[in-house]
Design a protein around this motif. Structure first.
Motif, PDB file in Angstrom:
ATOM      1  N   MET A   1      12.776  -8.715  -6.115  1.00  0.00           N
ATOM      2  CA  MET A   1      11.453  -8.901  -5.520  1.00  0.00           C
ATOM      3  C   MET A   1      10.590  -9.811  -6.392  1.00  0.00           C
ATOM      4  O   MET A   1       9.987 -10.773  -5.932  1.00  0.00           O
ATOM      5  CB  MET A   1      10.788  -7.536  -5.326  1.00  0.00           C
ATOM      6  CG  MET A   1       9.345  -7.619  -4.834  1.00  0.00           C
ATOM      7  SD  MET A   1       9.233  -8.367  -3.181  1.00  0.00           S
ATOM      8  CE  MET A   1       7.475  -8.307  -2.917  1.00  0.00           C
ATOM      9  N   PHE A   2      10.526  -9.465  -7.704  1.00  0.00           N
ATOM     10  CA  PHE A   2       9.709 -10.264  -8.624  1.00  0.00           C
ATOM     11  C   PHE A   2      10.246 -11.689  -8.725  1.00  0.00           C
ATOM     12  O   PHE A   2       9.482 -12.643  -8.856  1.00  0.00           O
ATOM     13  CB  PHE A   2       9.680  -9.609 -10.000  1.00  0.00           C
ATOM     14  CG  PHE A   2       8.765 -10.291 -10.963  1.00  0.00           C
ATOM     15  CD1 PHE A   2       7.386 -10.221 -10.816  1.00  0.00           C
ATOM     16  CD2 PHE A   2       9.289 -11.034 -12.015  1.00  0.00           C
ATOM     17  CE1 PHE A   2       6.535 -10.868 -11.703  1.00  0.00           C
ATOM     18  CE2 PHE A   2       8.451 -11.689 -12.906  1.00  0.00           C
ATOM     19  CZ  PHE A   2       7.067 -11.602 -12.746  1.00  0.00           C
ATOM     20  N   GLU A   3      11.580 -11.822  -8.652  1.00  0.00           N
ATOM     21  CA  GLU A   3      12.189 -13.147  -8.706  1.00  0.00           C
ATOM     22  C   GLU A   3      11.751 -13.999  -7.521  1.00  0.00           C
ATOM     23  O   GLU A   3      11.424 -15.181  -7.676  1.00  0.00           O
ATOM     24  CB  GLU A   3      13.713 -13.004  -8.711  1.00  0.00           C
ATOM     25  CG  GLU A   3      14.472 -14.319  -8.733  1.00  0.00           C
ATOM     26  CD  GLU A   3      15.973 -14.109  -8.688  1.00  0.00           C
ATOM     27  OE1 GLU A   3      16.644 -14.799  -7.897  1.00  0.00           O
ATOM     28  OE2 GLU A   3      16.462 -13.245  -9.443  1.00  0.00           O
ATOM     29  N   ALA A   4      11.699 -13.394  -6.340  1.00  0.00           N
ATOM     30  CA  ALA A   4      11.264 -14.123  -5.139  1.00  0.00           C
ATOM     31  C   ALA A   4       9.801 -14.533  -5.250  1.00  0.00           C
ATOM     32  O   ALA A   4       9.417 -15.635  -4.854  1.00  0.00           O
ATOM     33  CB  ALA A   4      11.480 -13.250  -3.904  1.00  0.00           C
ATOM     34  N   VAL A   5       8.963 -13.653  -5.808  1.00  0.00           N
ATOM     35  CA  VAL A   5       7.548 -13.978  -5.983  1.00  0.00           C
ATOM     36  C   VAL A   5       7.385 -15.144  -6.949  1.00  0.00           C
ATOM     37  O   VAL A   5       6.597 -16.068  -6.710  1.00  0.00           O
ATOM     38  CB  VAL A   5       6.767 -12.744  -6.491  1.00  0.00           C
ATOM     39  CG1 VAL A   5       5.332 -13.134  -6.874  1.00  0.00           C
ATOM     40  CG2 VAL A   5       6.745 -11.655  -5.427  1.00  0.00           C
ATOM     41  N   LEU A   6       8.141 -15.121  -8.049  1.00  0.00           N
ATOM     42  CA  LEU A   6       8.041 -16.193  -9.040  1.00  0.00           C
ATOM     43  C   LEU A   6       8.497 -17.525  -8.461  1.00  0.00           C
ATOM     44  O   LEU A   6       7.905 -18.581  -8.742  1.00  0.00           O
ATOM     45  CB  LEU A   6       8.877 -15.841 -10.272  1.00  0.00           C
ATOM     46  CG  LEU A   6       8.710 -16.745 -11.503  1.00  0.00           C
ATOM     47  CD1 LEU A   6       7.252 -16.853 -11.904  1.00  0.00           C
ATOM     48  CD2 LEU A   6       9.548 -16.232 -12.671  1.00  0.00           C
ATOM     49  N   LEU A   7       9.526 -17.488  -7.630  1.00  0.00           N
ATOM     50  CA  LEU A   7       9.983 -18.709  -6.966  1.00  0.00           C
ATOM     51  C   LEU A   7       8.879 -19.280  -6.070  1.00  0.00           C
ATOM     52  O   LEU A   7       8.662 -20.492  -6.025  1.00  0.00           O
ATOM     53  CB  LEU A   7      11.237 -18.416  -6.134  1.00  0.00           C
ATOM     54  CG  LEU A   7      12.564 -18.334  -6.894  1.00  0.00           C
ATOM     55  CD1 LEU A   7      13.653 -17.771  -5.997  1.00  0.00           C
ATOM     56  CD2 LEU A   7      12.972 -19.700  -7.432  1.00  0.00           C
ATOM     57  N   PRO A 128      20.923 -14.544 -15.983  1.00  0.00           N
ATOM     58  CA  PRO A 128      20.252 -13.534 -15.143  1.00  0.00           C
ATOM     59  C   PRO A 128      18.742 -13.769 -15.073  1.00  0.00           C
ATOM     60  O   PRO A 128      18.100 -14.052 -16.082  1.00  0.00           O
ATOM     61  CB  PRO A 128      20.571 -12.214 -15.867  1.00  0.00           C
ATOM     62  CG  PRO A 128      21.833 -12.511 -16.618  1.00  0.00           C
ATOM     63  CD  PRO A 128      21.740 -13.944 -17.032  1.00  0.00           C
ATOM     64  N   PHE A 129      18.203 -13.655 -13.892  1.00  0.00           N
ATOM     65  CA  PHE A 129      16.793 -13.794 -13.558  1.00  0.00           C
ATOM     66  C   PHE A 129      16.282 -15.217 -13.766  1.00  0.00           C
ATOM     67  O   PHE A 129      15.843 -15.870 -12.836  1.00  0.00           O
ATOM     68  CB  PHE A 129      15.928 -12.814 -14.366  1.00  0.00           C
ATOM     69  CG  PHE A 129      14.466 -12.906 -14.009  1.00  0.00           C
ATOM     70  CD1 PHE A 129      14.007 -12.383 -12.810  1.00  0.00           C
ATOM     71  CD2 PHE A 129      13.570 -13.543 -14.837  1.00  0.00           C
ATOM     72  CE1 PHE A 129      12.669 -12.480 -12.452  1.00  0.00           C
ATOM     73  CE2 PHE A 129      12.235 -13.645 -14.490  1.00  0.00           C
ATOM     74  CZ  PHE A 129      11.787 -13.118 -13.296  1.00  0.00           C
ATOM     75  N   PHE A 130      16.333 -15.721 -15.014  1.00  0.00           N
ATOM     76  CA  PHE A 130      15.759 -17.031 -15.299  1.00  0.00           C
ATOM     77  C   PHE A 130      16.567 -18.169 -14.683  1.00  0.00           C
ATOM     78  O   PHE A 130      16.005 -19.194 -14.313  1.00  0.00           O
ATOM     79  CB  PHE A 130      15.650 -17.251 -16.821  1.00  0.00           C
ATOM     80  CG  PHE A 130      14.649 -16.365 -17.481  1.00  0.00           C
ATOM     81  CD1 PHE A 130      13.282 -16.602 -17.357  1.00  0.00           C
ATOM     82  CD2 PHE A 130      15.052 -15.257 -18.211  1.00  0.00           C
ATOM     83  CE1 PHE A 130      12.348 -15.775 -17.944  1.00  0.00           C
ATOM     84  CE2 PHE A 130      14.126 -14.421 -18.811  1.00  0.00           C
ATOM     85  CZ  PHE A 130      12.766 -14.674 -18.682  1.00  0.00           C
ATOM     86  N   GLY A 131      17.880 -17.997 -14.581  1.00  0.00           N
ATOM     87  CA  GLY A 131      18.728 -19.055 -14.039  1.00  0.00           C
ATOM     88  C   GLY A 131      18.362 -19.459 -12.623  1.00  0.00           C
ATOM     89  O   GLY A 131      18.040 -20.625 -12.356  1.00  0.00           O
ATOM     90  N   PHE A 135      16.503 -22.991 -12.805  1.00  0.00           N
ATOM     91  CA  PHE A 135      17.578 -23.981 -12.850  1.00  0.00           C
ATOM     92  C   PHE A 135      18.314 -24.149 -11.527  1.00  0.00           C
ATOM     93  O   PHE A 135      19.431 -24.643 -11.481  1.00  0.00           O
ATOM     94  CB  PHE A 135      18.574 -23.620 -13.968  1.00  0.00           C
ATOM     95  CG  PHE A 135      17.931 -23.520 -15.322  1.00  0.00           C
ATOM     96  CD1 PHE A 135      17.439 -24.653 -15.963  1.00  0.00           C
ATOM     97  CD2 PHE A 135      17.780 -22.290 -15.940  1.00  0.00           C
ATOM     98  CE1 PHE A 135      16.825 -24.571 -17.204  1.00  0.00           C
ATOM     99  CE2 PHE A 135      17.167 -22.191 -17.187  1.00  0.00           C
ATOM    100  CZ  PHE A 135      16.685 -23.332 -17.813  1.00  0.00           C
ATOM    101  N   ARG A 136      17.652 -23.720 -10.447  1.00  0.00           N
ATOM    102  CA  ARG A 136      18.146 -23.997  -9.090  1.00  0.00           C
ATOM    103  C   ARG A 136      16.969 -24.483  -8.254  1.00  0.00           C
ATOM    104  O   ARG A 136      16.563 -23.850  -7.290  1.00  0.00           O
ATOM    105  CB  ARG A 136      18.773 -22.739  -8.467  1.00  0.00           C
ATOM    106  CG  ARG A 136      20.052 -22.273  -9.149  1.00  0.00           C
ATOM    107  CD  ARG A 136      20.652 -21.073  -8.455  1.00  0.00           C
ATOM    108  NE  ARG A 136      21.841 -20.596  -9.146  1.00  0.00           N
ATOM    109  CZ  ARG A 136      22.567 -19.536  -8.766  1.00  0.00           C
ATOM    110  NH1 ARG A 136      22.204 -18.864  -7.673  1.00  0.00           N
ATOM    111  NH2 ARG A 136      23.622 -19.152  -9.462  1.00  0.00           N
TER     112      ARG A 136
END
Length: 304
Positions: A1-7, A128-131, A135-136
């Motif tokens: 969830m947090f990853e999607a928000v950061l994106l 994990p997470f940061f990649g 980097f995508r």
């Protein structure tokens, strides 16, 4: 969830970051260009049009940059060569860009867009997470990071940056030392225009790959505020851009959660945050003056 928000924050912040870093260079040279919004919207429509007609995102980006440069060249000629008022000319540039983009983009309303592909960096993208977050991304996101690093290094670690800052702080002394104030400022203005055009391309080719009239929605004005927020320091622009990007994402998520808050109020949050930040900065006179170019907005007429 947090990853999607950061994106989502990254995508919302990228056009602000690129436009702001270009305007920072312009203002460091002593020129105030309020036409960022107009240059961005022209970059957006030209980038979308060329990418749609050629099927090439790279050509679309190039066309957007050229559109921004052309608009900034017009501004530079008026304010540097003809010594027109910088504030009035910048506002006129924005009005011109909004009107002209509507004319060009009329044929592309409702046309499916071409979305820039992601560039996956092998190895780093698997972290994990940061990649996946860093980097995508598409090419313009990577360019935004490179621009900030390049501008920060050039301004404070090179002779070119020293000369540019000298022109912005005291154009009379720089002229007396033999530097061409007009030429240096003109090059800075062109760089700012290229960045604004690139920011516009990101909006129509990556953020929302379609053409919608007035799709910049005031982002050019927020970019101008970011330059002041950052105290004319490149690395602080990143903080400001991502902060405003987060405010914008907060608005979107609040609407998606159907919170009992008027949608009009949520849509105004980024602009309310802009006003609040400017008020807080203006209240601290020392913070306002510490890095402000002394000749910002002042016209220069060389001795004849």
């Amino acid at each position: 969830m947090f990853e999607a928000v950061l994106l989502t924050v990254i995508t919302a912040a990228t056009p602000l970051l690129i436009a702001a870093i270009g305007e920072l260079v312009v203002e460091r040279s002593g020129v105030l260009n309020l036409g960022v919004e107009g240059m961005m919207i022209m970059g957006a429509v030209m980038g979308f049009a060329v990418a749609n007609l050629t099927g090439s995102g790279a050509l679309g980006i190039f066309a957007a940059i050229l559109a921004g440069v052309a608009m900034s060249a017009l501004f530079g000629f008026l304010v540097l060569n003809l010594v027109a008022n910088q504030v009035a000319t910048g506002l006129a540039l924005t009005i011109l860009g909004i009107g002209f983009s509507g004319l060009i983009g009329e044929a592309f309303i409702g046309v499916p867009g071409l979305k820039l592909p992601q560039i996956v960096i092998p190895g780093l993208s698997d972290i994990p997470f940061f990649g996946p977050v860093f980097f995508r991304q598409d090419a313009i996101v990577y360019i935004s990071f490179a621009l900030v690093a390049a501008v920060a290094y050039t301004l404070f670690k090179t002779r070119v940056g020293l000369i540019l800052r000298a022109v912005g702080d005291n154009h009379g002394s720089a002229h007396a030392l033999g530097y061409s104030v007009i030429r240096i400022r003109f090059m800075a203005v062109l760089f700012g225009g290229a960045c604004s055009g690139l920011a516009g391309a990101y909006l129509s080719l990556a953020y929302t790959p379609q053409w919608v009239e007035n799709m910049t929605a005031g982002r050019g004005w927020i970019a101008l505020a970011l330059v002041v927020f950052s105290s004319w320091l490149p690395l602080r622009v990143i903080v400001g851009a991502y902060l405003f990007g987060a405010v914008n994402v907060l608005n979107l998520h609040a609407q998606a959660m159907e919170m009992d808050i008027p949608s009009q109020f949520l849509s105004s949050l980024p602009y309310l945050a802009t006003i609040l930040v400017l008020v807080l900065i203006s209240a601290n006179r020392r913070l306002t003056l510490v890095n402000t170019p002394a000749c910002l907005g002042k016209s220069f007429v060389p001795d004849r």
